[in-house]
Scaffold this motif. Structure first.
Motif, PDB file in Angstrom:
ATOM      1  N   PHE A 310       0.761  -1.214  -0.180  1.00 23.52           N
ATOM      2  CA  PHE A 310       0.167   0.197   0.049  1.00 23.52           C
ATOM      3  C   PHE A 310       0.966   1.263  -0.082  1.00 23.52           C
ATOM      4  O   PHE A 310       0.621   2.001  -0.726  1.00 23.52           O
ATOM      5  CB  PHE A 310      -0.924   0.027   1.262  1.00 23.52           C
ATOM      6  N   ILE A 311       1.948   1.223   0.659  1.00 21.50           N
ATOM      7  CA  ILE A 311       2.670   2.654   1.196  1.00 21.50           C
ATOM      8  C   ILE A 311       3.484   2.575  -0.224  1.00 21.50           C
ATOM      9  O   ILE A 311       3.775   3.602  -0.813  1.00 21.50           O
ATOM     10  CB  ILE A 311       3.673   2.438   2.018  1.00 21.50           C
ATOM     11  N   ASN A 312       4.011   1.597  -1.155  1.00 22.11           N
ATOM     12  CA  ASN A 312       4.736   1.635  -2.409  1.00 22.11           C
ATOM     13  C   ASN A 312       3.991   2.322  -3.406  1.00 22.11           C
ATOM     14  O   ASN A 312       4.356   2.882  -4.243  1.00 22.11           O
ATOM     15  CB  ASN A 312       5.435   0.241  -2.394  1.00 22.11           C
ATOM     16  N   ALA A 313       2.707   1.535  -3.436  1.00 18.20           N
ATOM     17  CA  ALA A 313       1.979   2.202  -4.422  1.00 18.20           C
ATOM     18  C   ALA A 313       1.522   3.430  -4.336  1.00 18.20           C
ATOM     19  O   ALA A 313       1.111   4.395  -5.153  1.00 18.20           O
ATOM     20  CB  ALA A 313       0.538   1.179  -4.374  1.00 18.20           C
ATOM     21  N   ASP A 314       1.025   3.868  -3.082  1.00 19.52           N
ATOM     22  CA  ASP A 314       0.642   5.236  -2.716  1.00 19.52           C
ATOM     23  C   ASP A 314       1.638   6.367  -3.082  1.00 19.52           C
ATOM     24  O   ASP A 314       1.415   7.637  -3.728  1.00 19.52           O
ATOM     25  CB  ASP A 314       0.353   5.463  -1.332  1.00 19.52           C
ATOM     26  N   SER A 315       3.035   5.938  -2.863  1.00 19.22           N
ATOM     27  CA  SER A 315       3.995   6.920  -3.152  1.00 19.22           C
ATOM     28  C   SER A 315       4.534   6.782  -4.704  1.00 19.22           C
ATOM     29  O   SER A 315       5.273   7.687  -5.088  1.00 19.22           O
ATOM     30  CB  SER A 315       5.398   6.486  -2.396  1.00 19.22           C
ATOM     31  N   SER A 316       4.399   5.940  -5.363  1.00 24.79           N
ATOM     32  CA  SER A 316       4.815   5.621  -6.751  1.00 24.79           C
ATOM     33  C   SER A 316       3.879   5.947  -7.794  1.00 24.79           C
ATOM     34  O   SER A 316       4.108   6.701  -8.924  1.00 24.79           O
ATOM     35  CB  SER A 316       5.214   4.133  -7.063  1.00 24.79           C
ATOM     36  N   ASP A 317       2.663   6.221  -7.713  1.00 27.46           N
ATOM     37  CA  ASP A 317       1.387   6.355  -8.551  1.00 27.46           C
ATOM     38  C   ASP A 317       0.365   7.338  -8.125  1.00 27.46           C
ATOM     39  O   ASP A 317      -0.592   6.780  -7.309  1.00 27.46           O
ATOM     40  CB  ASP A 317       0.965   5.387  -9.254  1.00 27.46           C
ATOM     41  N   ASN A 318       0.402   8.665  -8.110  1.00 28.87           N
ATOM     42  CA  ASN A 318      -0.559   9.482  -7.415  1.00 28.87           C
ATOM     43  C   ASN A 318      -1.768   9.659  -8.339  1.00 28.87           C
ATOM     44  O   ASN A 318      -2.946   9.963  -7.823  1.00 28.87           O
ATOM     45  CB  ASN A 318      -0.179  10.835  -6.974  1.00 28.87           C
ATOM     46  N   SER A 319      -1.448   9.346  -9.671  1.00 34.48           N
ATOM     47  CA  SER A 319      -2.689   9.670 -10.562  1.00 34.48           C
ATOM     48  C   SER A 319      -3.640   8.495 -10.641  1.00 34.48           C
ATOM     49  O   SER A 319      -4.594   8.416 -11.285  1.00 34.48           O
ATOM     50  CB  SER A 319      -2.210  10.021 -12.028  1.00 34.48           C
ATOM     51  N   GLN A 320      -3.137   7.364 -10.208  1.00 38.12           N
ATOM     52  CA  GLN A 320      -3.928   6.098 -10.411  1.00 38.12           C
ATOM     53  C   GLN A 320      -5.231   6.069  -9.249  1.00 38.12           C
ATOM     54  O   GLN A 320      -4.889   6.153  -8.135  1.00 38.12           O
ATOM     55  CB  GLN A 320      -2.900   4.884 -10.103  1.00 38.12           C
ATOM     56  N   PRO A 321      -6.360   5.851  -9.909  1.00 40.37           N
ATOM     57  CA  PRO A 321      -7.596   6.084  -9.038  1.00 40.37           C
ATOM     58  C   PRO A 321      -7.428   4.640  -8.236  1.00 40.37           C
ATOM     59  O   PRO A 321      -7.454   3.614  -8.543  1.00 40.37           O
ATOM     60  CB  PRO A 321      -8.712   6.076  -9.931  1.00 40.37           C
ATOM     61  N   LEU A 322      -7.636   4.688  -6.751  1.00 40.09           N
ATOM     62  CA  LEU A 322      -7.537   3.683  -6.136  1.00 40.09           C
ATOM     63  C   LEU A 322      -8.888   3.148  -5.423  1.00 40.09           C
ATOM     64  O   LEU A 322      -8.978   2.336  -4.564  1.00 40.09           O
ATOM     65  CB  LEU A 322      -6.614   3.638  -4.810  1.00 40.09           C
ATOM     66  N   SER A 323      -9.806   4.239  -5.690  1.00 41.64           N
ATOM     67  CA  SER A 323     -11.039   3.811  -4.973  1.00 41.64           C
ATOM     68  C   SER A 323     -12.267   4.504  -5.735  1.00 41.64           C
ATOM     69  O   SER A 323     -11.989   5.061  -6.949  1.00 41.64           O
ATOM     70  CB  SER A 323     -11.386   4.772  -3.641  1.00 41.64           C
ATOM     71  N   GLU A 324     -13.417   3.969  -5.642  1.00 45.74           N
ATOM     72  CA  GLU A 324     -14.634   4.178  -6.492  1.00 45.74           C
ATOM     73  C   GLU A 324     -14.850   5.983  -6.510  1.00 45.74           C
ATOM     74  O   GLU A 324     -15.400   6.372  -7.544  1.00 45.74           O
ATOM     75  CB  GLU A 324     -15.873   3.689  -5.842  1.00 45.74           C
ATOM     76  N   LEU A 325     -14.753   6.317  -5.361  1.00 49.02           N
ATOM     77  CA  LEU A 325     -14.860   7.928  -5.077  1.00 49.02           C
ATOM     78  C   LEU A 325     -14.145   8.656  -6.046  1.00 49.02           C
ATOM     79  O   LEU A 325     -14.404   9.668  -7.063  1.00 49.02           O
ATOM     80  CB  LEU A 325     -14.694   8.396  -3.787  1.00 49.02           C
ATOM     81  N   ASN A 326     -12.786   8.113  -6.479  1.00 48.28           N
ATOM     82  CA  ASN A 326     -11.742   8.916  -7.131  1.00 48.28           C
ATOM     83  C   ASN A 326     -12.262   8.544  -8.802  1.00 48.28           C
ATOM     84  O   ASN A 326     -12.149   9.611  -9.417  1.00 48.28           O
ATOM     85  CB  ASN A 326     -10.441   8.080  -6.945  1.00 48.28           C
ATOM     86  N   ARG A 327     -12.678   7.586  -8.943  1.00 50.37           N
ATOM     87  CA  ARG A 327     -13.230   7.366 -10.166  1.00 50.37           C
ATOM     88  C   ARG A 327     -14.294   8.333 -10.605  1.00 50.37           C
ATOM     89  O   ARG A 327     -14.191   8.822 -11.644  1.00 50.37           O
ATOM     90  CB  ARG A 327     -13.554   5.856 -10.467  1.00 50.37           C
TER      91      ARG A 327
END
Length: 522
Positions: A310-327
């Motif tokens: 989770f920590i690696n994904a959060d720091s490496s790609d801020n533009s990738q939507p990780l939740s339904e709300l972001n989409r």
């Protein structure tokens, strides 16, 4: 009193007898009413035209010339004219002047036409005054008006004589002026048409130029304001995407809490509690304790792996939507950006239109002034031309109606008008007559059959036809079926009669509102 009661009972028996035979009413109403309604509706309309003329036989010259010259009796003269108006020669003239002779192909048909006109044209005197009514009816309103007009002309011209020099001179003068103004009107129309053809792309803007320019400026301002609002909404949504709390695919969250949570936390906590209980009861070498510690260690390793991912994904790609709300936020932002692009296209189009209008700011007022001048000249010429036509028509009417130099002066009280509504046939009376005949014949036949083949309705009727005493009455064994049959017959009778009455009502309403229901069928 007893006789009246017996009479009422007898009448009631007749009514019940007719009611029992009501099927004949249905049959005859359907045999007569639809055919009668169709026949009445197919009758051709007859239009009647009428003219009323007053013959003034009073003259100032009569007392002055009395005893000095031979005078005729104007009253006798006008009576003789009325009697000879519908002579065969005059009727033939009326037929030719009305163009009715072109409808005949031989002499026999023309003779029949003249005979019909002689009988159909009505010339009647009303009261003691010399007021005459001329009426004629025909299936064509134009023919009816034309025949009455020609009859009126013949009636008036028969007594006017040849003293019309002044009116003829005035008529020739009016004709010359009308021809001149007609030529001037044609030239004005041609100039106006050429002007409109030359500036056909600019004339639609005349009179509304400044209002159109102001309207486009207002629309441009509103469009720009909408672009700003939409852009601010896009920026706000992008900020929300950067600040929203996200959830990874394994369920690791950090919303509103300083410690990360995973899906293994609850199981780890449960195993720790169970391990505490086991260590109180057994030693560390007990199989249950060993197994629980192994499972707890496996869950902790899995939890650590998920947190690290989770920590690696959060720091490496801020533009990738990780939740339904972001989409959803990104979809809304994309929609608003598309809307902004369309608004910018609209802004560009409005700027182009405004520039085009501003380029014609000097040309349009000049064209408007020239157009106003042409329209003014055309309106003046047209008004004079129409005034001359009106005066010529008034002169023609005056020549037919007023002859001041004669003993007989004709005053047209009511000129023949083109009838707008038919004067006959009176379909309302005919529809009602057909309805009455249809139901009346059915009721009559039902009454006749009920008398020829009577049905006993009351027990006392049996005493009238036999000598047997009546000790009592019993109901029918199948009374429910009989009542059901009677209700069915009643419904059929009501539907049948209601349909006939609805047809009658529709035809009467159509006649009152002058609607031709069968115009396309007959």
């Amino acid at each position: 009193m007893q006789d009246l009661q017996q009479t009422l009972i007898q009448i009631l028996d007749y009514v019940k007898g007719v009611w029992i035979k009501k099927r004949y009413v249905i049959i005859f109403s359907w045999l007569i009413c639809p055919i009668g309604f169709l026949y009445v509706a197919s009758l051709p309309d007859v239009y009647s035209s009428k003219a009323q003329v007053f013959v003034d036989t009073r003259s100032v010259l009569q007392p002055l010339l009395k005893g000095l010259a031979i005078q005729t009796n104007p009253d006798q003269e006008i009576q003789m004219m009325a009697k000879t108006l519908l002579s065969r020669s005059n009727v033939e003239k009326i037929a030719r002047e009305s163009d009715l002779d072109i409808t005949t192909e031989n002499e026999d048909e023309f003779d029949n036409l003249v005979n019909r006109l002689s009988s159909d044209i009505q010339l009647k005197k009303t009261g003691r005054d010399n007021i005459y009514n001329i009426t004629y009816s025909n299936q064509s309103p134009n023919i009816a008006q034309r025949v009455v007009q020609e009859t009126l002309d013949l009636f008036v011209e028969g007594a006017l004589g040849n003293n019309r020099k002044d009116t003829d001179t005035a008529g020739r003068f009016l004709d010359e002026q009308i021809a001149e103004y007609e030529s001037r009107l044609s030239e004005a129309e041609q100039r106006l048409a050429n002007f409109k053809r030359q500036y056909n792309d600019i004339l639609p803007l005349a009179g509304t130029y400044y209002s159109n320019l102001q309207s486009l400026n207002n629309e441009l301002e509103a469009t720009r304001l909408q672009i700003k609002q939409t852009q601010q909404q896009v920026d706000s949504l992008k900020n929300q995407i950067g600040n929203v709390k996200r959830t990874d695919s394994f369920g690791v969250t950090n919303q509103n809490e300083p410690v990360l949570q995973t899906r293994y936390d609850a199981r780890i906590k449960s195993l720790e509690e169970e391990l505490d209980k086991l260590t109180l009861r057994f030693t560390d070498l007990h199989p249950d304790v060993i197994e629980t510690k192994a499972l707890l260690e496996s869950l902790e390793k899995s939890r650590n792996k998920e947190i690290e991912a989770f920590i690696n994904a959060d720091s490496s790609d801020n533009s990738q939507p990780l939740s339904e709300l972001n989409r959803e936020i990104k979809l809304e932002a994309s929609r608003l950006e598309s809307q902004t692009a369309s608004l910018r296209v609209k802004e560009t189009d409005l700027l182009r239109k405004i520039a085009e209008l501003e380029s014609k700011v000097d040309l349009i007022p000049q064209i408007e002034a020239e157009s106003s001048a042409l329209n003014r000249d055309y309106d003046v010429t047209k008004r004079k031309y129409e005034e001359l036509l009106s005066r010529k028509e008034s002169a023609d009417l005056s020549r037919r109606a007023d002859v001041s130099a004669e003993d007989l002066q004709f005053r047209i009280i009511e000129p023949p008008l083109l009838p707008k509504r038919p004067s006959g046939p009176n379909r309302l009376i005919f529809y009602t007559a057909v309805l009455v005949i249809g139901f009346g014949s059915g009721i009559g036949i039902a009454f006749l059959i009920s008398q020829l083949n009577p049905i006993l309705i009351r027990p006392k009727q049996l005493l009238n036809v036999s000598d047997y005493p009546i000790w009592g009455t019993v109901t029918h064994l199948n009374i429910e079926q009989i009542n059901k049959t009677n209700r069915t017959r009643l419904i059929v009778f009501l539907l049948s009669s209601g349909t006939i009455l609805a047809m009658y009502g529709a035809l009467v309403a159509a006649e009152i509102m002058n609607i031709d229901l069968f115009g396309g069928l007959l």
